[in-house]
Design a protein around this motif. Structure first.
Motif: not given
Length: 294
Positions: A130-154
């Protein structure tokens, strides 16, 4: 008010005219082409034909202008309708192309090979970028699933084709995925079929060219060989990826005469610049941590 005599006289005249008309029509249709009435008609036409042609020539520009004006308004109306149809078709085409690309990307995700350690005992969560920073295009992205869906760090994250990165920040409904092309990324990897192990790191400024370090000079690495996650962990490398996730293929091998390692270039399988959907392998990071602690 009209006088009754006047009314009767007019009705009589009208009756005579109607009777005369019927009589003339009867005679006209009853006689042959050379009859009196036909001859009179032809003569009249011969007399008035030049006049009719002259009037037609005189008024032809006016007629042409009238027709041209009508054609212009019709063309404008038709052009407006066509533009509207083109816009609708372009919108439908864009929607269809987007749907086809999304479907192809999701099919690729489903079609990824799963090894015995790949997402073992845990579910895969499909999420959209859902999001991608143009300044760090190949660095990271944001996705629409989080801890509420069972996603954890790492938690490892894969895209169509292969490994995309891992979750480095998570909230209730979103998570940040640090890509393998980020300069801080390092993934323990294994070359197939040779079995040599190394560390995949990004080549700064070129997301399609990554480096596989620490491959012994004597290893038989060939162009086209597959590179997958090895599943190894160590105190210096926080590698929590399960074994067997495709990373990329070898594109170039440059043996160094001065060093004991080969310089292996690989191209990622996942197109990190165009990915719209990913899958998060939930729970593997927790398992890996537990195994390391033990």
């Amino acid at each position: 008010m009209y006088d009754k005599k006047v009314v009767r006289r007019r009705r009589a005249v009208l009756g005579v005219l109607v009777a005369l008309s019927i009589g003339l029509l009867t005679v006209y249709f009853g006689e042959n082409g050379g009859g009196i009435l036909h001859s009179f008609q032809n003569g009249t036409s011969a007399v008035f034909s030049p006049l009719e042609k002259g009037v037609s020539i005189v008024f032809k520009p006016v007629s042409n202008l009238t027709h041209w004006t009508g054609d212009v308004f019709h063309a404008k109306k038709e052009n407006k309708q066509l533009k509207k149809q083109v816009q609708q078709l372009q919108a439908e085409l864009a929607q269809n192309q987007t749907a086809q690309r999304d479907a192809a990307e999701l099919r690729s995700l489903v079609g990824l090979p799963r090894s015995s350690n790949f997402a073992s005992g845990d579910k895969l969560i499909t999420a959209r970028v859902i999001s991608r920073s143009p300044t760090v295009w190949y660095s990271n992205v944001v996705i629409n699933a989080g801890s509420g869906s069972g996603v954890h760090i790492d938690d490892p994250v894969i895209a169509a084709g292969g490994l995309a990165g891992k979750v480095t920040s998570v909230s209730g409904g979103e998570a940040i995925v640090t890509l393998i092309t980020d300069e801080s990324s390092a993934v323990s990897a294994e070359v197939m079929p040779d079995g040599s192990n190394g560390i995949v790191r990004p080549e700064v400024g070129n997301p399609n060219d990554m480096l596989l370090d620490y491959i012994d000079k004597g290893a038989k690495i060939r162009k086209g060989d597959s590179v997958v996650t090895s599943g190894f962990t160590s105190s210096k490398l926080d590698s929590l990826f399960p074994r067997g996730i495709p990373i990329g293929k070898v594109t170039k091998v440059s043996p160094s005469e001065l060093e004991q390692y080969q310089r292996v270039h690989i191209e990622p399988y996942a197109d990190l610049r165009r990915m719209n959907y990913v899958q998060v392998l939930t729970g593997n990071a927790e398992q890996q941590r537990a195994q390391v602690v033990k």
